[in-house]
Design a protein around this motif. Sequence first.
Motif, PDB file in Angstrom:
ATOM      1  N   ALA A  79       0.852  -1.188   0.000  1.00 55.78           N
ATOM      2  CA  ALA A  79       0.000   0.000   0.000  1.00 55.78           C
ATOM      3  C   ALA A  79       0.884   1.233   0.000  1.00 55.78           C
ATOM      4  CB  ALA A  79      -0.913   0.005   1.222  1.00 55.78           C
ATOM      5  N   ALA A  80       0.381   2.303  -0.587  1.00 52.20           N
ATOM      6  CA  ALA A  80       1.132   3.558  -0.644  1.00 52.20           C
ATOM      7  C   ALA A  80       0.212   4.718  -0.306  1.00 52.20           C
ATOM      8  CB  ALA A  80       1.729   3.763  -2.037  1.00 52.20           C
ATOM      9  N   GLY A  81       0.770   5.704   0.384  1.00 51.18           N
ATOM     10  CA  GLY A  81       0.007   6.894   0.723  1.00 51.18           C
ATOM     11  C   GLY A  81      -0.158   7.799  -0.487  1.00 51.18           C
ATOM     12  N   PRO A  82      -0.882   8.911  -0.327  1.00 50.41           N
ATOM     13  CA  PRO A  82      -1.141   9.807  -1.453  1.00 50.41           C
ATOM     14  C   PRO A  82       0.072  10.623  -1.881  1.00 50.41           C
ATOM     15  CG  PRO A  82      -2.090  10.693   0.549  1.00 50.41           C
ATOM     16  CD  PRO A  82      -1.567   9.321   0.882  1.00 50.41           C
ATOM     17  N   GLY A  83       1.032  10.826  -0.995  1.00 50.48           N
ATOM     18  CA  GLY A  83       2.212  11.636  -1.300  1.00 50.48           C
ATOM     19  C   GLY A  83       2.357  12.742  -0.275  1.00 50.48           C
ATOM     20  N   SER A  84       3.516  13.380  -0.281  1.00 50.93           N
ATOM     21  CA  SER A  84       3.757  14.454   0.685  1.00 50.93           C
ATOM     22  C   SER A  84       3.273  15.787   0.121  1.00 50.93           C
ATOM     23  CB  SER A  84       5.247  14.520   1.029  1.00 50.93           C
ATOM     24  OG  SER A  84       6.001  14.803  -0.135  1.00 50.93           O
ATOM     25  N   ARG A  85       3.227  16.772   0.961  1.00 53.17           N
ATOM     26  CA  ARG A  85       2.794  18.115   0.558  1.00 53.17           C
ATOM     27  C   ARG A  85       4.009  19.008   0.366  1.00 53.17           C
ATOM     28  NH1 ARG A  85      -2.549  19.085  -0.433  1.00 53.17           N
ATOM     29  NH2 ARG A  85      -3.833  17.611   0.708  1.00 53.17           N
ATOM     30  N   SER A  86       3.959  19.841  -0.639  1.00 56.56           N
ATOM     31  CA  SER A  86       5.013  20.808  -0.908  1.00 56.56           C
ATOM     32  C   SER A  86       5.004  21.867   0.190  1.00 56.56           C
ATOM     33  CB  SER A  86       4.784  21.460  -2.266  1.00 56.56           C
ATOM     34  OG  SER A  86       5.651  22.548  -2.438  1.00 56.56           O
ATOM     35  N   LYS A  87       6.189  22.269   0.648  1.00 58.33           N
ATOM     36  CA  LYS A  87       6.267  23.279   1.699  1.00 58.33           C
ATOM     37  C   LYS A  87       5.941  24.669   1.162  1.00 58.33           C
ATOM     38  CE  LYS A  87       9.555  20.724   4.455  1.00 58.33           C
ATOM     39  NZ  LYS A  87      10.890  20.661   5.012  1.00 58.33           N
ATOM     40  N   ASN A  88       6.136  24.876  -0.145  1.00 58.59           N
ATOM     41  CA  ASN A  88       5.909  26.200  -0.721  1.00 58.59           C
ATOM     42  C   ASN A  88       4.436  26.510  -0.937  1.00 58.59           C
ATOM     43  OD1 ASN A  88       8.660  26.524  -0.810  1.00 58.59           O
ATOM     44  ND2 ASN A  88       8.841  25.756  -2.880  1.00 58.59           N
ATOM     45  N   ASP A  89       3.727  25.623  -1.647  1.00 58.65           N
ATOM     46  CA  ASP A  89       2.358  25.928  -2.008  1.00 58.65           C
ATOM     47  C   ASP A  89       1.334  24.905  -1.524  1.00 58.65           C
ATOM     48  OD1 ASP A  89       3.052  23.870  -3.673  1.00 58.65           O
ATOM     49  OD2 ASP A  89       2.879  25.020  -5.524  1.00 58.65           O
ATOM     50  N   GLY A  90       1.770  23.829  -0.883  1.00 57.40           N
ATOM     51  CA  GLY A  90       0.853  22.849  -0.324  1.00 57.40           C
ATOM     52  C   GLY A  90       0.322  21.826  -1.304  1.00 57.40           C
ATOM     53  N   ASN A  91       0.812  21.842  -2.543  1.00 56.11           N
ATOM     54  CA  ASN A  91       0.383  20.841  -3.523  1.00 56.11           C
ATOM     55  C   ASN A  91       0.939  19.474  -3.177  1.00 56.11           C
ATOM     56  OD1 ASN A  91      -1.003  22.739  -5.026  1.00 56.11           O
ATOM     57  ND2 ASN A  91       0.730  23.168  -6.364  1.00 56.11           N
TER      58      ASN A  91
END
Length: 103
Positions: free
Chosen positions: A48-60
């Motif tokens: 299983a894999a998570g959705p991914g991390s969030r960018s520190k700059n814009d939150g994408n």
Amino acid sequence: MSSIAKRIIPTLDRILVQKVKPVTQTTGGILLPESASATKANLGVVVAAGPGSRSKNDGNVIPMTVKEGDKVLLPEYGGMNVKLEGEEFIVFRDEDVLAVLQE
């Protein structure tokens, strides 16, 4: 894959990995001792894999580099061992994966 593994959803950039057991017998039926392999293979399958991390700059969301079913090369140390219903899994971060093995 067990039903318990399907119910676990890692958060952010984490992956749930089940280690691949090394081959202990050849196709001809010869049993291989553990000392026969010169290096300890740290191979696993992403369960299983998570959705991914969030960018520190814009939150994408930064997408994951691995997906469910990928065979991966793992570091010798690290990860968090999890034992659920008699099966062993390891939780790693996406960035900890050394390589994805192509078939």
